[in-house]
Design a protein around this motif. Structure first.
Motif, PDB file in Angstrom:
ATOM      1  N   UNK A 131       0.836  -1.198   0.000  1.00  0.00           N
ATOM      2  CA  UNK A 131       0.000   0.000   0.000  1.00  0.00           C
ATOM      3  C   UNK A 131       0.873   1.251   0.000  1.00  0.00           C
ATOM      4  N   UNK A 132       0.271   2.414  -0.352  1.00  0.00           N
ATOM      5  CA  UNK A 132       1.081   3.635  -0.389  1.00  0.00           C
ATOM      6  C   UNK A 132       1.262   4.218   1.014  1.00  0.00           C
ATOM      7  N   UNK A 133       0.416   3.776   1.944  1.00  0.00           N
ATOM      8  CA  UNK A 133       0.627   4.140   3.350  1.00  0.00           C
ATOM      9  C   UNK A 133      -0.065   3.088   4.194  1.00  0.00           C
ATOM     10  N   UNK A 135      -1.413   1.995   8.368  1.00  0.00           N
ATOM     11  CA  UNK A 135      -1.699   2.564   9.690  1.00  0.00           C
ATOM     12  C   UNK A 135      -1.435   1.521  10.754  1.00  0.00           C
TER      13      UNK A 135
ATOM     14  N   UNK B  20      -6.588  -1.846   9.364  1.00  0.00           N
ATOM     15  CA  UNK B  20      -5.160  -1.822   9.687  1.00  0.00           C
ATOM     16  C   UNK B  20      -4.310  -1.686   8.431  1.00  0.00           C
ATOM     17  N   UNK B  21      -4.830  -2.208   7.299  1.00  0.00           N
ATOM     18  CA  UNK B  21      -3.980  -2.265   6.109  1.00  0.00           C
ATOM     19  C   UNK B  21      -3.757  -0.903   5.485  1.00  0.00           C
ATOM     20  N   UNK B  22      -4.736  -0.352   4.761  1.00  0.00           N
ATOM     21  CA  UNK B  22      -4.349   0.774   3.929  1.00  0.00           C
ATOM     22  C   UNK B  22      -5.395   1.833   3.686  1.00  0.00           C
ATOM     23  N   UNK B  23      -6.532   1.769   4.327  1.00  0.00           N
ATOM     24  CA  UNK B  23      -7.598   2.659   3.896  1.00  0.00           C
ATOM     25  C   UNK B  23      -7.320   4.112   4.260  1.00  0.00           C
ATOM     26  N   UNK B  24      -7.657   5.028   3.326  1.00  0.00           N
ATOM     27  CA  UNK B  24      -7.539   6.441   3.660  1.00  0.00           C
ATOM     28  C   UNK B  24      -8.590   6.817   4.698  1.00  0.00           C
ATOM     29  N   UNK B  25      -8.344   7.909   5.367  1.00  0.00           N
ATOM     30  CA  UNK B  25      -9.246   8.307   6.447  1.00  0.00           C
ATOM     31  C   UNK B  25     -10.648   8.527   5.902  1.00  0.00           C
ATOM     32  N   UNK B  94      -6.447   5.354  -4.943  1.00  0.00           N
ATOM     33  CA  UNK B  94      -5.697   4.915  -3.769  1.00  0.00           C
ATOM     34  C   UNK B  94      -5.627   5.985  -2.695  1.00  0.00           C
ATOM     35  N   UNK B  95      -5.950   7.232  -3.080  1.00  0.00           N
ATOM     36  CA  UNK B  95      -5.848   8.317  -2.117  1.00  0.00           C
ATOM     37  C   UNK B  95      -4.450   8.900  -2.050  1.00  0.00           C
ATOM     38  N   UNK B  96      -3.633   8.577  -3.036  1.00  0.00           N
ATOM     39  CA  UNK B  96      -2.263   9.096  -3.074  1.00  0.00           C
ATOM     40  C   UNK B  96      -2.279  10.586  -3.425  1.00  0.00           C
TER      41      UNK B  96
END
Lengths: 280, 270
Positions: A131-133, A135, B20-25, B94-96
Motif C-alpha cells: 500500500x502507499x501508506x 496505519x 489496519x492495512x491501507x484505507x484512507x481516512x 488509492x488516495x495518493x
C-alpha cells in the motif's frame, strides 16, 4: 611470461596485483567517451542551423543540476537496497548452511525463488502489492514509491547475497571445521570466530560486483514511476519540446554518470580479487 | 445465536484487519487537506505546456497554475505528483493524491472510476502529427500503417479498431518524437492541443496536422468518488475560471493560441 630472474622461488614472493587490463581504463576515459558522443551529434545539430535554438551543450548545462539530483537519488536507492539486501541475504545464507533440515530447505527455496526471478517483475510486485501508506496504532506511515522500489530491488540482492555467503562458507577447506571442532569450539563459535572471518575476504569481490549491477539496475525504477534519472531525462526531453537531436547527448550523459560511478568499483573489485586470490 | 455471534466476531476481525492495512481516512478530503496543510495534485510532467519541468525540477505549466489557485483558495501549500496516463486514476483511487488535473479526457467509463467535476475546464480533440510528404487526407489512410501513441490514451484503441492503424504505444512524448524522427511510425496520434504547440517549433516545420479533428472531447479534473463537498467546490472554481477568463489568460501566458472551447466558455459564463 615473466622473464625476470628470481633469487627466491616465485611462490614465496608476496602476491602483487598484476595489471592484465590492456587498456588501463581510468575514470577520466569516461569523459572522453561522453565528449565523443557529443561531438558526434554536433553535425546533426548544425544541419538544422537555427540561431534561436539553444545549443546542445547549453541545454545540457542548463539541466545538469536536475540530472545530477536524479542520479544521486539512484545512488541512494542502490545503497539502501544493498544494505537491506545484504542484511537479509546474510541471514538467509546462514540459513542455507543450517543443521536444521527445515530451515535449510526453506532458505534454499527462498534463495532460488528470488534469484531466478526477473528483477523488473519483483519490482512490479513490490510496487503494486504494497500500500502507499499503512496505519499502525493510529499512526500513518507513508510508503512512497522510492521506498517500495528499494524493497523491490533488495529482494534479488538478498537472494544473491545468500548464495555468496553459502558459497564462501562451503569453499573453505573442511579442515578448518575439523581443526576447530577438535579444539572443542562449539558450532556457533566455529562459524562466527573461524569460518566467517575468513569468508569476508572471499565474499567482498562478488558482493561489490553485485552492488555495481544493482546500481545499474536502479534505472528500472523509472518504469514504475520513481522520479530517478531516467524518468527525469524523459521529462527534460519533453520540456525541451521533443528535440530529437538532444536524445543521444542527454542519454549519453546518463551513461557517463553511471560509468564514472561504477567503473572505479569494478577496478577496485579486480584489485581485491587479485589480492585475495593467493592467500587462502 | 452462537453462530451469529461468531459471524459478527469474524466480521469485526475482518473489518479490523481491513482498517489496519491501507484505507484512507473516512473524514472529508477537504478536512484532511486542511489538517495536512498540503494539497496533493496529480499533474503531467511531460506534456508541454500543460505540465512540464523547469530546470530546477519543479513542475510548471497551465494545469499546475490552476492547481495553485485551488491551493490558494484552501489556504494550504501544494505538492505536485507527476503522473502518466496509465496510472493517474489509480493514484486518485488509492488516495495518493487529492485532485487530478492531468490532461484527462472526460469519458463516461472514467466517470465510474473517479468523480469528474462539472463543467469541464478545457477541451481538445484527437488528431495526428505526420510528415507533410505522406499527404494523408483521411483517417482511413492510416489503415495498416504503424502509428505512434501514448500508453493509456483512449484514442489508441479507436485509431486501431476503427481506422485499422497499427498502434505502437510509448511511455512518454519524448520517446514518440524520437521514434517519429527515426521513421518507426508514420504519424503520432495525440491531443490536437499538444500538436499545435509542437508544430509551432522549427524542428517540426516539415510536419503537419492534416486530418479533421475527431472526438473533440472536454477534459475533466477529478476528485475521488464520494467526495461531494470537494467536487462541488471544484465545480464552482471551474465556473470562476471561465468567468474571469483565467484559462484564456493562462493559455496566453504559456504561449498557446486561445482555443475556441476556452473562448466559448468565457462568453457563456461572463
Amino acid at each position: 611470461m615473466n622473464t625476470q630472474k628470481h633469487k627466491i622461488l616465485p611462490v614465496m614472493m608476496a602476491p602483487r596485483p598484476r595489471p592484465d587490463d590492456r587498456f588501463h581504463l581510468q575514470p577520466w576515459h569516461g569523459l572522453v567517451l561522453v565528449a565523443v558522443c557529443i561531438i558526434a551529434t554536433i553535425p546533426a545539430a548544425f544541419a538544422a542551423t537555427d540561431p534561436e535554438r539553444a545549443s546542445i551543450l547549453e541545454v545540457l548545462t542548463r539541466w545538469m543540476p536536475l540530472m545530477l539530483k536524479g542520479f544521486i537519488f539512484n545512488i541512494v536507492i542502490s545503497v539502501l537496497a544493498m544494505a537491506v539486501g545484504t542484511i537479509s541475504g546474510a541471514a538467509l545464507g546462514l540459513g542455507q548452511i543450517s543443521l536444521n533440515p527445515f530451515v535449510r530447505k526453506f532458505a534454499w527455496f527462498v534463495t532460488q525463488f528470488f534469484r531466478n526471478a526477473p528483477w523488473l517483475v519483483l519490482l512490479f510486485f513490490a510496487m503494486f502489492l504494497l500500500p502507499f501508506e499503512f496505519k499502525i496504532f493510529g499512526l500513518t506511515i507513508p510508503l512512497p514509491d522510492w521506498l517500495k522500489a528499494i524493497f523491490g530491488l533488495s529482494l534479488p540482492v538478498m537472494a544473491n547475497v545468500s548464495e555468496i555467503v553459502r558459497g564462501a562458507v562451503q569453499s573453505l577447506p573442511s579442515g578448518q571445521w575439523e581443526a576447530a571442532e577438535s579444539l572443542a569450539f562449539s558450532r556457533n563459535q566455529v562459524l562466527w570466530r573461524i569460518i566467517l572471518p575468513q569468508c569476508v575476504k572471499r565474499m567482498l569481490p562478488p558482493w561489490m560486483n553485485l552492488y555495481s549491477i544493482l546500481t545499474m539496475a536502479t534505472v528500472l525504477a523509472s518504469i514504475v514511476g520513481v522520479s530517478e534519472v531516467m524518468t527525469l531525462t524523459g521529462q527534460i526531453l519533453a520540456a525541451e519540446g521533443g528535440r530529437s537531436d538532444l536524445l543521444i547527448p542527454m542519454y549519453s550523459f546518463v551513461l557517463f554518470l553511471f560509468f564514472i560511478y561504477c567503473y572505479p568499483i569494478a577496478r577496485w573489485t579486480v584489485r581485491l580479487e587479485k589480492k585475495f586470490a593467493v592467500i587462502t | 445465536m452462537f453462530t451469529t455471534m461468531t459471524k459478527r466476531m469474524a466480521m469485526a476481525a475482518a473489518m479490523g484487519a481491513l482498517a489496519l492495512t491501507a484505507l484512507p481516512a473516512q473524514a472529508d478530503v477537504i478536512d484532511d487537506i486542511k489538517a495536512r496543510g498540503t494539497l496533493r495534485v496529480a499533474v503531467k510532467a511531460d506534456y508541454k505546456p500543460y505540465g512540464f519541468r523547469d530546470t530546477s525540477g519543479a513542475i510548471i505549466g497551465i494545469e499546475p497554475d490552476l492547481a495553485q489557485d485551488v491551493a490558494d483558495k484552501l489556504g494550504v501549500s501544494i505538492e505536485f505528483i507527476p503522473v502518466v496516463s496509465s496510472n493517474r486514476m489509480q493514484f486518485l483511487q488509492q488516495g495518493k493524491v487529492d485532485l487530478l488535473i492531468a490532461t484527462m479526457t472526460d469519458k463516461p467509463d472514467r466517470r465510474k472510476v473517479v468523480f469528474i467535476a462539472d463543467p469541464n475546464y478545457y477541451s481538445s480533440g484527437t488528431n495526428i502529427m505526420t510528415p507533410k510528404s505522406f499527404g494523408f487526407t483521411a483517417w482511413e489512410d492510416l489503415r495498416g500503417k504503424p502509428v505512434c501513441g501514448i500508453q493509456g490514451a483512449f484514442y489508441n484503441k479507436k485509431t486501431g479498431r476503427e481506422f485499422g492503424a497499427k498502434i505502437v504505444a510509448f511511455k512518454g512524448t519524448a520517446e514518440v518524437y524520437a521514434a517519429m524522427k527515426a521513421g518507426n511510425c508514420v504519424a503520432f496520434v495525440y491531443d490536437d492541443s499538444s500538436h499545435v504547440a509542437t508544430l509551432e517549433q522549427d524542428e517540426w516545420a516539415d510536419y503537419e496536422m492534416p486530418l479533421p479533428t475527431i472526438d473533440d472531447a472536454p477534459w475533466g479534473l477529478a476528485v475521488a468518488l464520494g467526495e461531494d463537498r470537494f467536487h462541488d467546490m471544484m465545480g464552482e472554481m471551474i465556473i470562476g475560471w471561465h468567468k474571469s477568463g483565467r484559462i484564456l489568460e493562462l493559455e496566453t501566458k504559456w504561449g498557446v493560441a486561445n482555443t475556441p472551447f476556452a473562448q466559448d466558455m468565457h462568453d457563456k459564463y461572463k
